[in-house]
Design a protein around this motif. Structure first.
Motif, PDB file in Angstrom:
ATOM      1  N   GLU A  57       0.812  -1.213   0.000  1.00 52.13           N
ATOM      2  CA  GLU A  57       0.000   0.000   0.000  1.00 52.13           C
ATOM      3  C   GLU A  57       0.851   1.272   0.000  1.00 52.13           C
ATOM      4  OE1 GLU A  57      -2.489   0.396   3.448  1.00 52.13           O
ATOM      5  OE2 GLU A  57      -0.813   0.782   4.808  1.00 52.13           O
ATOM      6  N   PHE A  58       2.155   1.125  -0.180  1.00 53.30           N
ATOM      7  CA  PHE A  58       3.035   2.292  -0.099  1.00 53.30           C
ATOM      8  C   PHE A  58       4.149   2.214  -1.148  1.00 53.30           C
ATOM      9  CE2 PHE A  58       4.858  -0.978   2.538  1.00 53.30           C
ATOM     10  CZ  PHE A  58       6.226  -0.871   2.350  1.00 53.30           C
ATOM     11  N   ILE A  59       4.724   3.394  -1.440  1.00 50.35           N
ATOM     12  CA  ILE A  59       5.858   3.540  -2.357  1.00 50.35           C
ATOM     13  C   ILE A  59       7.050   4.015  -1.536  1.00 50.35           C
ATOM     14  CG2 ILE A  59       6.705   4.638  -4.471  1.00 50.35           C
ATOM     15  CD1 ILE A  59       4.136   3.092  -4.942  1.00 50.35           C
ATOM     16  N   VAL A  60       8.231   3.465  -1.790  1.00 50.79           N
ATOM     17  CA  VAL A  60       9.461   3.934  -1.156  1.00 50.79           C
ATOM     18  C   VAL A  60      10.200   4.841  -2.134  1.00 50.79           C
ATOM     19  CG1 VAL A  60      11.724   3.280  -0.226  1.00 50.79           C
ATOM     20  CG2 VAL A  60       9.704   1.903   0.313  1.00 50.79           C
ATOM     21  N   ILE A  61      10.618   6.017  -1.644  1.00 48.02           N
ATOM     22  CA  ILE A  61      11.305   6.987  -2.491  1.00 48.02           C
ATOM     23  C   ILE A  61      12.604   7.436  -1.830  1.00 48.02           C
ATOM     24  CG2 ILE A  61      11.177   9.319  -3.456  1.00 48.02           C
ATOM     25  CD1 ILE A  61       8.255   8.919  -3.979  1.00 48.02           C
ATOM     26  N   ARG A  62      13.670   7.483  -2.626  1.00 47.04           N
ATOM     27  CA  ARG A  62      14.997   7.869  -2.138  1.00 47.04           C
ATOM     28  C   ARG A  62      15.566   8.947  -3.056  1.00 47.04           C
ATOM     29  NH1 ARG A  62      18.932   8.525   1.643  1.00 47.04           N
ATOM     30  NH2 ARG A  62      20.656   7.031   1.513  1.00 47.04           N
ATOM     31  N   PHE A  63      15.968  10.075  -2.480  1.00 48.20           N
ATOM     32  CA  PHE A  63      16.539  11.158  -3.271  1.00 48.20           C
ATOM     33  C   PHE A  63      17.881  10.773  -3.887  1.00 48.20           C
ATOM     34  CE2 PHE A  63      13.409  13.714  -1.189  1.00 48.20           C
ATOM     35  CZ  PHE A  63      13.245  14.842  -1.979  1.00 48.20           C
ATOM     36  N   GLU A  64      18.263  11.521  -4.927  1.00 51.55           N
ATOM     37  CA  GLU A  64      19.569  11.325  -5.563  1.00 51.55           C
ATOM     38  C   GLU A  64      20.686  11.830  -4.659  1.00 51.55           C
ATOM     39  OE1 GLU A  64      18.285  15.469  -6.939  1.00 51.55           O
ATOM     40  OE2 GLU A  64      17.333  13.535  -6.514  1.00 51.55           O
ATOM     41  N   GLU A  65      21.894  11.319  -4.904  1.00 49.69           N
ATOM     42  CA  GLU A  65      23.098  11.749  -4.179  1.00 49.69           C
ATOM     43  C   GLU A  65      23.647  12.976  -4.904  1.00 49.69           C
ATOM     44  OE1 GLU A  65      24.965  12.637  -1.952  1.00 49.69           O
ATOM     45  OE2 GLU A  65      25.614  10.725  -1.155  1.00 49.69           O
ATOM     46  N   SER A  66      22.963  14.102  -4.732  1.00 51.28           N
ATOM     47  CA  SER A  66      23.223  15.277  -5.563  1.00 51.28           C
ATOM     48  C   SER A  66      24.576  15.929  -5.303  1.00 51.28           C
ATOM     49  CB  SER A  66      22.116  16.314  -5.359  1.00 51.28           C
ATOM     50  OG  SER A  66      22.043  16.710  -3.998  1.00 51.28           O
ATOM     51  N   VAL A  88       6.829   6.496   1.670  1.00 51.58           N
ATOM     52  CA  VAL A  88       7.917   6.529   2.660  1.00 51.58           C
ATOM     53  C   VAL A  88       9.121   7.116   1.939  1.00 51.58           C
ATOM     54  CG1 VAL A  88       9.336   5.198   4.260  1.00 51.58           C
ATOM     55  CG2 VAL A  88       6.980   4.479   3.776  1.00 51.58           C
ATOM     56  N   ILE A  89       9.569   8.269   2.376  1.00 53.59           N
ATOM     57  CA  ILE A  89      10.566   9.015   1.608  1.00 53.59           C
ATOM     58  C   ILE A  89      11.838   9.240   2.428  1.00 53.59           C
ATOM     59  CG2 ILE A  89       9.663  11.295   2.257  1.00 53.59           C
ATOM     60  CD1 ILE A  89      10.115  12.057  -0.782  1.00 53.59           C
ATOM     61  N   PHE A  90      12.993   9.056   1.790  1.00 50.97           N
ATOM     62  CA  PHE A  90      14.288   9.149   2.451  1.00 50.97           C
ATOM     63  C   PHE A  90      15.132  10.246   1.803  1.00 50.97           C
ATOM     64  CE2 PHE A  90      12.889   4.812   3.174  1.00 50.97           C
ATOM     65  CZ  PHE A  90      13.219   4.591   4.519  1.00 50.97           C
ATOM     66  N   PRO A  91      15.170  11.453   2.384  1.00 47.71           N
ATOM     67  CA  PRO A  91      16.084  12.484   1.884  1.00 47.71           C
ATOM     68  C   PRO A  91      17.521  12.163   2.284  1.00 47.71           C
ATOM     69  CG  PRO A  91      14.971  13.256   3.851  1.00 47.71           C
ATOM     70  CD  PRO A  91      14.386  11.905   3.537  1.00 47.71           C
ATOM     71  N   PRO A 149      11.045   8.612   7.702  1.00 48.83           N
ATOM     72  CA  PRO A 149      11.574   7.889   8.863  1.00 48.83           C
ATOM     73  C   PRO A 149      12.914   8.476   9.310  1.00 48.83           C
ATOM     74  CG  PRO A 149      11.039   6.399   7.049  1.00 48.83           C
ATOM     75  CD  PRO A 149      11.062   7.789   6.499  1.00 48.83           C
ATOM     76  N   ARG A 150      13.067   8.652  10.599  1.00 49.11           N
ATOM     77  CA  ARG A 150      14.333   9.129  11.157  1.00 49.11           C
ATOM     78  C   ARG A 150      14.619   8.373  12.451  1.00 49.11           C
ATOM     79  NH1 ARG A 150      18.143  11.065   8.006  1.00 49.11           N
ATOM     80  NH2 ARG A 150      17.433  12.731   6.648  1.00 49.11           N
ATOM     81  N   ASN A 151      15.839   7.856  12.561  1.00 52.79           N
ATOM     82  CA  ASN A 151      16.288   7.182  13.785  1.00 52.79           C
ATOM     83  C   ASN A 151      15.359   6.044  14.188  1.00 52.79           C
ATOM     84  OD1 ASN A 151      18.416   9.128  14.062  1.00 52.79           O
ATOM     85  ND2 ASN A 151      16.906  10.550  14.905  1.00 52.79           N
ATOM     86  N   MET A 152      14.897   5.278  13.201  1.00 48.97           N
ATOM     87  CA  MET A 152      13.971   4.179  13.483  1.00 48.97           C
ATOM     88  C   MET A 152      14.608   2.808  13.301  1.00 48.97           C
ATOM     89  SD  MET A 152      10.338   5.489  11.923  1.00 48.97           S
ATOM     90  CE  MET A 152       9.480   4.130  12.698  1.00 48.97           C
ATOM     91  N   ARG A 153      15.846   2.756  12.804  1.00 48.15           N
ATOM     92  CA  ARG A 153      16.526   1.485  12.565  1.00 48.15           C
ATOM     93  C   ARG A 153      15.654   0.525  11.747  1.00 48.15           C
ATOM     94  NH1 ARG A 153      19.598  -0.822  17.792  1.00 48.15           N
ATOM     95  NH2 ARG A 153      20.184  -2.327  16.189  1.00 48.15           N
ATOM     96  N   LEU A 154      15.091   1.057  10.677  1.00 46.22           N
ATOM     97  CA  LEU A 154      14.278   0.234   9.788  1.00 46.22           C
ATOM     98  C   LEU A 154      15.162  -0.609   8.888  1.00 46.22           C
ATOM     99  CD1 LEU A 154      11.625   2.824   8.568  1.00 46.22           C
ATOM    100  CD2 LEU A 154      11.245   0.985  10.206  1.00 46.22           C
ATOM    101  N   ASP A 155      14.724  -1.816   8.586  1.00 42.80           N
ATOM    102  CA  ASP A 155      15.418  -2.645   7.605  1.00 42.80           C
ATOM    103  C   ASP A 155      14.918  -2.243   6.222  1.00 42.80           C
ATOM    104  OD1 ASP A 155      16.460  -4.559   5.944  1.00 42.80           O
ATOM    105  OD2 ASP A 155      16.060  -6.237   7.283  1.00 42.80           O
ATOM    106  N   GLY A 156      15.764  -1.548   5.471  1.00 42.89           N
ATOM    107  CA  GLY A 156      15.375  -1.069   4.152  1.00 42.89           C
ATOM    108  C   GLY A 156      15.001  -2.189   3.196  1.00 42.89           C
ATOM    109  N   ILE A 188      11.436   3.993  -5.832  1.00 42.85           N
ATOM    110  CA  ILE A 188      11.937   5.014  -6.760  1.00 42.85           C
ATOM    111  C   ILE A 188      13.185   5.636  -6.148  1.00 42.85           C
ATOM    112  CG2 ILE A 188      11.421   7.163  -7.971  1.00 42.85           C
ATOM    113  CD1 ILE A 188       8.414   6.532  -7.457  1.00 42.85           C
ATOM    114  N   THR A 189      14.255   5.741  -6.929  1.00 45.88           N
ATOM    115  CA  THR A 189      15.482   6.321  -6.383  1.00 45.88           C
ATOM    116  C   THR A 189      16.268   7.066  -7.462  1.00 45.88           C
ATOM    117  OG1 THR A 189      17.604   5.823  -5.310  1.00 45.88           O
ATOM    118  CG2 THR A 189      16.692   4.133  -6.735  1.00 45.88           C
ATOM    119  N   GLY A 190      16.961   8.102  -7.014  1.00 43.33           N
ATOM    120  CA  GLY A 190      17.865   8.818  -7.898  1.00 43.33           C
ATOM    121  C   GLY A 190      19.246   8.219  -7.920  1.00 43.33           C
ATOM    122  N   GLY A 191      19.460   7.192  -7.115  1.00 42.99           N
ATOM    123  CA  GLY A 191      20.730   6.483  -7.103  1.00 42.99           C
ATOM    124  C   GLY A 191      20.570   5.124  -7.752  1.00 42.99           C
TER     125      GLY A 191
END
Length: 356
Positions: free
Chosen positions: A183-192, A221-224, A249-256, A267-270
């Motif tokens: 039910e969710f999308i994971v998004i990760r920003f590029e290593e700009s 769920v988005i990871f800057p 998520p911040r400081n949650m020790r999630l298993d990516g 979705i990721t820029g990397g």
């Protein structure tokens, strides 16, 4: 006799490599000394595996700051790492320079032929270079003298197999976020601000894709990677944050990996999160703007990895979300690929024995 191997982790991906090598090292009389850089989610991953490590130094952003931080970190590493037989890293310039200066053998792991500055600083100093065979040998010839090109050892796979092959989904990540599978999308920003990323900021593209997913009824769920990216999220998508549809998520020790396995798409820029997701069978989009041999390799294997540029990404995302296929069984593909763990372990033992 026990071999002391020093691994320096600069990214979350490299922290996972450190975790696998530490586990396999115990079975091969290899003790790992692990150092890291204070950056992104590196420490969270190392903590997730209950590894002992020491994190020193920071990531520079401008060329001058990268140089300054690198010099500072080399001096700090000299104080931290005093006794080791072999150094291994995914081309850590600071650690490889220290190991070379101390006359210790070096194993450089790499799958980024495009990382010009890092490769120029590291690959010539390595005793062994380990890389996926999907990358043509001619690419390494740009950094390694022809008389030494035989120090490149290749394998028919990707580094991500080291932890994908040892992973089992648990659902702990989505339980902690209060989400349900698919039910969710994971998004990760590029290593700009990486040294190899000279393509300008593309954060607005990711914001548009996040908005498209949210408007289609998905949680995101988005990871800057940097503070300015997080501020952009809060500015452009604040309503969705308030509604709880957008999660940072911040400081949650999630298993990516667990998160990616349960996601409708990644979705990721990397590259790493996209490769992990595709290997797990989750549709993955990478908008990294440069040709990448590993992407071709995985797509040619039939894995659900998609490349796009600019507005094409919205079309690709729409196509994935409209598809009836939410997850692909990739086990038969993975079984035909080579996990490089044994190759790395054997090279550590060989160089430790030879003292070269």
């Amino acid at each position: 006799m026990t071999v002391k191997a020093w691994f320096d982790a600069l990214t979350a991906k490299q922290a996972r490599i450190a975790a696998v090598l530490s586990m396999e090292g115990r079975r091969n009389n290899i003790d790992f000394i692990i150092t890291c850089r204070k950056y992104d989610y590196v420490e969270e991953v190392l903590d997730m595996f209950n590894l002992h490590y020491e994190c020193v130094g920071y990531h520079g952003e401008s060329p001058r700051e990268k140089l300054l931080r690198g010099i500072e970190r080399q001096l700090a590493l000299l104080d931290v790492v005093r006794d080791f037989d072999v150094h291994i890293s995914l081309t850590s310039p600071d650690a490889i320079r220290v190991a070379f200066g101390l006359g210790k053998p070096i194993i450089a792991l790499t799958d980024t032929a495009h990382s010009y500055f890092v490769n120029k600083l590291t690959l010539p100093l390595a005793n062994t270079v380990i890389a996926p065979s999907a990358i043509p040998m001619s690419e390494w010839g740009r950094y390694i003298p022809s008389a030494e090109i035989d120090k490149v050892r290749t394998f028919d796979g990707v580094f991500e197999l080291m932890w994908i092959n040892r992973f089992k989904p648990t659902g702990n990540s989505i339980n902690r976020l209060g989400l349900k599978s698919r039910e969710f999308i994971v998004i990760r920003f590029e290593e700009s601000r990486a040294s190899y990323y000279g393509y300008g900021d593309r954060s607005q593209l990711l914001i548009r894709m996040a908005r498209r997913a949210l408007e289609n009824g998905y949680y995101v769920v988005i990871f800057p990677r940097y503070p300015y990216q997080e501020e952009l999220i809060k500015s452009e998508l604040n309503l969705f944050l308030k509604l709880g549809k957008l999660i940072i998520p911040r400081n949650m020790r999630l298993d990516g990996l667990d998160l990616s396995w349960h996601a409708r798409a990644v979705i990721t820029g990397g590259s790493t999160m996209a490769h992990e997701a595709a290997l797990l069978g989750t549709p993955a989009i990478s908008y990294f703007p440069q040709h990448y041999y590993i992407d071709d390799y995985l797509m040619n294997k039939g894995l659900p990895l998609y490349r796009c540029v600019d507005e094409d990404c919205l079309t690709v995302l729409d196509s994935i979300l409209k598809s009836d296929i939410a997850h692909v069984d990739t086990s038969s593909v993975l079984n035909r690929m080579e996990d490089p763990t044994e190759l790395i372990i054997n090279e550590i033992k060989r160089l430790a024995d030879s003292g070269k």
